[in-house]
Design a protein around this motif. Sequence first.
Motif, PDB file in Angstrom:
ATOM      1  N   GLY A   1      50.642  45.132  49.599  1.00 20.49           N
ATOM      2  CA  GLY A   1      50.774  44.116  48.561  1.00 20.49           C
ATOM      3  C   GLY A   1      49.537  44.029  47.688  1.00 20.49           C
ATOM      4  N   VAL A   2      48.358  44.087  48.320  1.00 25.12           N
ATOM      5  CA  VAL A   2      47.100  44.056  47.570  1.00 25.12           C
ATOM      6  C   VAL A   2      47.004  45.263  46.642  1.00 25.12           C
ATOM      7  CG1 VAL A   2      44.591  44.259  47.777  1.00 25.12           C
ATOM      8  CG2 VAL A   2      45.841  42.681  49.265  1.00 25.12           C
TER       9      VAL A   2
ATOM     10  N   ILE B   1      48.968  48.275  39.953  1.00 22.48           N
ATOM     11  CA  ILE B   1      50.156  48.297  39.098  1.00 22.48           C
ATOM     12  C   ILE B   1      50.312  46.993  38.307  1.00 22.48           C
ATOM     13  CG2 ILE B   1      52.679  48.459  39.065  1.00 22.48           C
ATOM     14  CD1 ILE B   1      52.505  50.306  41.468  1.00 22.48           C
ATOM     15  N   ILE B   2      50.284  45.866  39.007  1.00 23.27           N
ATOM     16  CA  ILE B   2      50.601  44.590  38.359  1.00 23.27           C
ATOM     17  C   ILE B   2      49.494  44.151  37.397  1.00 23.27           C
ATOM     18  CG2 ILE B   2      51.163  42.176  38.727  1.00 23.27           C
ATOM     19  CD1 ILE B   2      53.300  44.202  39.615  1.00 23.27           C
ATOM     20  N   ILE B   3      48.236  44.159  37.858  1.00 27.17           N
ATOM     21  CA  ILE B   3      47.136  43.674  37.003  1.00 27.17           C
ATOM     22  C   ILE B   3      46.992  44.510  35.734  1.00 27.17           C
ATOM     23  CG2 ILE B   3      44.668  43.210  36.887  1.00 27.17           C
ATOM     24  CD1 ILE B   3      46.203  41.243  38.585  1.00 27.17           C
ATOM     25  N   PRO B   4      47.013  45.867  35.805  1.00 25.36           N
ATOM     26  CA  PRO B   4      46.961  46.634  34.547  1.00 25.36           C
ATOM     27  C   PRO B   4      48.108  46.306  33.599  1.00 25.36           C
ATOM     28  CG  PRO B   4      46.438  48.061  36.403  1.00 25.36           C
ATOM     29  CD  PRO B   4      46.895  46.763  36.986  1.00 25.36           C
TER      30      PRO B   4
ATOM     31  N   SER C   1      42.427  39.098  39.338  1.00 27.74           N
ATOM     32  CA  SER C   1      42.797  40.239  40.176  1.00 27.74           C
ATOM     33  C   SER C   1      42.715  39.893  41.657  1.00 27.74           C
ATOM     34  CB  SER C   1      41.895  41.437  39.861  1.00 27.74           C
ATOM     35  OG  SER C   1      41.978  41.793  38.508  1.00 27.74           O
ATOM     36  N   LEU C   2      41.627  39.250  42.067  1.00 31.47           N
ATOM     37  CA  LEU C   2      41.450  38.902  43.477  1.00 31.47           C
ATOM     38  C   LEU C   2      42.486  37.878  43.923  1.00 31.47           C
ATOM     39  CD1 LEU C   2      37.543  38.643  43.726  1.00 31.47           C
ATOM     40  CD2 LEU C   2      39.000  40.577  44.315  1.00 31.47           C
ATOM     41  N   THR C   3      42.727  36.880  43.070  1.00 32.31           N
ATOM     42  CA  THR C   3      43.685  35.829  43.423  1.00 32.31           C
ATOM     43  C   THR C   3      45.095  36.378  43.554  1.00 32.31           C
ATOM     44  OG1 THR C   3      42.343  34.174  42.264  1.00 32.31           O
ATOM     45  CG2 THR C   3      44.612  33.579  42.768  1.00 32.31           C
ATOM     46  N   LEU C   4      45.522  37.127  42.550  1.00 31.88           N
ATOM     47  CA  LEU C   4      46.876  37.671  42.592  1.00 31.88           C
ATOM     48  C   LEU C   4      47.042  38.700  43.704  1.00 31.88           C
ATOM     49  CD1 LEU C   4      48.190  38.160  38.929  1.00 31.88           C
ATOM     50  CD2 LEU C   4      48.897  36.505  40.652  1.00 31.88           C
ATOM     51  N   SER C   5      46.000  39.496  43.964  1.00 29.01           N
ATOM     52  CA  SER C   5      46.083  40.487  45.036  1.00 29.01           C
ATOM     53  C   SER C   5      46.273  39.806  46.386  1.00 29.01           C
ATOM     54  CB  SER C   5      44.821  41.356  45.053  1.00 29.01           C
ATOM     55  OG  SER C   5      44.722  42.130  43.880  1.00 29.01           O
ATOM     56  N   PHE C   6      45.540  38.715  46.616  1.00 27.34           N
ATOM     57  CA  PHE C   6      45.709  37.973  47.863  1.00 27.34           C
ATOM     58  C   PHE C   6      47.106  37.368  47.947  1.00 27.34           C
ATOM     59  CE2 PHE C   6      45.523  33.913  50.166  1.00 27.34           C
ATOM     60  CZ  PHE C   6      45.134  34.377  51.416  1.00 27.34           C
ATOM     61  N   VAL C   7      47.583  36.811  46.830  1.00 30.14           N
ATOM     62  CA  VAL C   7      48.920  36.213  46.814  1.00 30.14           C
ATOM     63  C   VAL C   7      49.984  37.261  47.113  1.00 30.14           C
ATOM     64  CG1 VAL C   7      50.660  35.184  45.307  1.00 30.14           C
ATOM     65  CG2 VAL C   7      48.324  34.301  45.292  1.00 30.14           C
ATOM     66  N   PHE C   8      49.873  38.427  46.494  1.00 27.18           N
ATOM     67  CA  PHE C   8      50.833  39.496  46.756  1.00 27.18           C
ATOM     68  C   PHE C   8      50.768  39.938  48.217  1.00 27.18           C
ATOM     69  CE2 PHE C   8      51.658  39.762  42.328  1.00 27.18           C
ATOM     70  CZ  PHE C   8      52.752  40.572  42.153  1.00 27.18           C
ATOM     71  N   GLY C   9      49.568  40.064  48.758  1.00 28.72           N
ATOM     72  CA  GLY C   9      49.432  40.454  50.159  1.00 28.72           C
ATOM     73  C   GLY C   9      50.112  39.477  51.094  1.00 28.72           C
ATOM     74  N   MET C  10      49.975  38.176  50.815  1.00 31.70           N
ATOM     75  CA  MET C  10      50.590  37.159  51.658  1.00 31.70           C
ATOM     76  C   MET C  10      52.109  37.086  51.436  1.00 31.70           C
ATOM     77  SD  MET C  10      48.146  36.191  53.486  1.00 31.70           S
ATOM     78  CE  MET C  10      49.069  34.932  54.380  1.00 31.70           C
TER      79      MET C  10
ATOM     80  N   SER D   1      54.092  37.335  35.278  1.00 34.75           N
ATOM     81  CA  SER D   1      53.534  37.320  36.636  1.00 34.75           C
ATOM     82  C   SER D   1      54.557  36.805  37.635  1.00 34.75           C
ATOM     83  CB  SER D   1      52.277  36.437  36.670  1.00 34.75           C
ATOM     84  OG  SER D   1      51.284  36.923  35.810  1.00 34.75           O
ATOM     85  N   LEU D   2      55.311  35.779  37.233  1.00 33.44           N
ATOM     86  CA  LEU D   2      56.327  35.210  38.127  1.00 33.44           C
ATOM     87  C   LEU D   2      57.371  36.266  38.498  1.00 33.44           C
ATOM     88  CD1 LEU D   2      57.997  31.742  37.723  1.00 33.44           C
ATOM     89  CD2 LEU D   2      59.395  33.750  38.215  1.00 33.44           C
ATOM     90  N   ILE D   3      57.874  36.987  37.499  1.00 35.11           N
ATOM     91  CA  ILE D   3      58.911  37.992  37.755  1.00 35.11           C
ATOM     92  C   ILE D   3      58.360  39.138  38.603  1.00 35.11           C
ATOM     93  CG2 ILE D   3      60.397  39.711  36.661  1.00 35.11           C
ATOM     94  CD1 ILE D   3      60.707  37.800  34.319  1.00 35.11           C
TER      95      ILE D   3
END
Length: 244
Positions: free
Chosen positions: A118-119, A125-128, A155-164, A211-213
């Motif tokens: 997820g991270v 992919i997502i952040i770029p 980047s750090l926040t969304l990466s953690f959210v995706f990982g969880m 970001s939501l989608i």
Amino acid sequence: MTDKDESLTHHLNDLRKMLIRSFICIGILLPFCFWLSPKVMDFFIKTLIGDLNISLNYFSPMEVFILQMKIAFFMSLVLSFPYIAKNIWDFVLPALYSKEKRFIKSIVFSSSFLFCFGVGFCFFIIIPLIIKFGLSFSSPHLHAVLGISNIITLSLTLSFVFGMMFQFPLVTFALIKSGLVSYQAIASKRSYVFIGVLILSALVTPPDVLSLILLAVPTYILFELGLFFSPKTKKEKPAEISED
């Protein structure tokens, strides 16, 4: 004190021990990760910016140092996640039979893999995609000035959210495997799960539809995968043998 109060006190004590062990593990790795953080930040910038003709800016003397601390903490969290995941699953699934303890060992590996996946999925992919989407609004009279703090923190926040959020299939599988809920009960509530995923994604992502989608769709697909690999019938606990 009643048995219910003693049980609650016992669970709170286990939760406290689990949190303490997790933070100790992160703290042990933190100095090493902070030493690596400047090189990691350079890697982040090169990866996120890519071939875009832009530069990142910082606007206060301590901004880069604070970002390096954030990166160090995030790296410590990622490296210690297998240990943290074991503590979490040991805490939330304490009632499994001894022969099923192997299930926790397998789920810790799967949990760590999904978190790292997820991270990586978010970061590469997502952040770029989000950055390119934001830059698409520039014009001859409108120029983007990107701050490094905004980009790295996002980047750090969304990466953690995706990982969880990528733990979703394991939660589904574990609930059914442990017999807490049945396959049929969860499968019949797909529409509610989808709405719940949308609401949760809206709460943990920046206030934009993209970001939501990008979070909600993979999360729901993973939920369906977790449901697909789950036992199709409710697991029944063996009857207790009475002592005469």
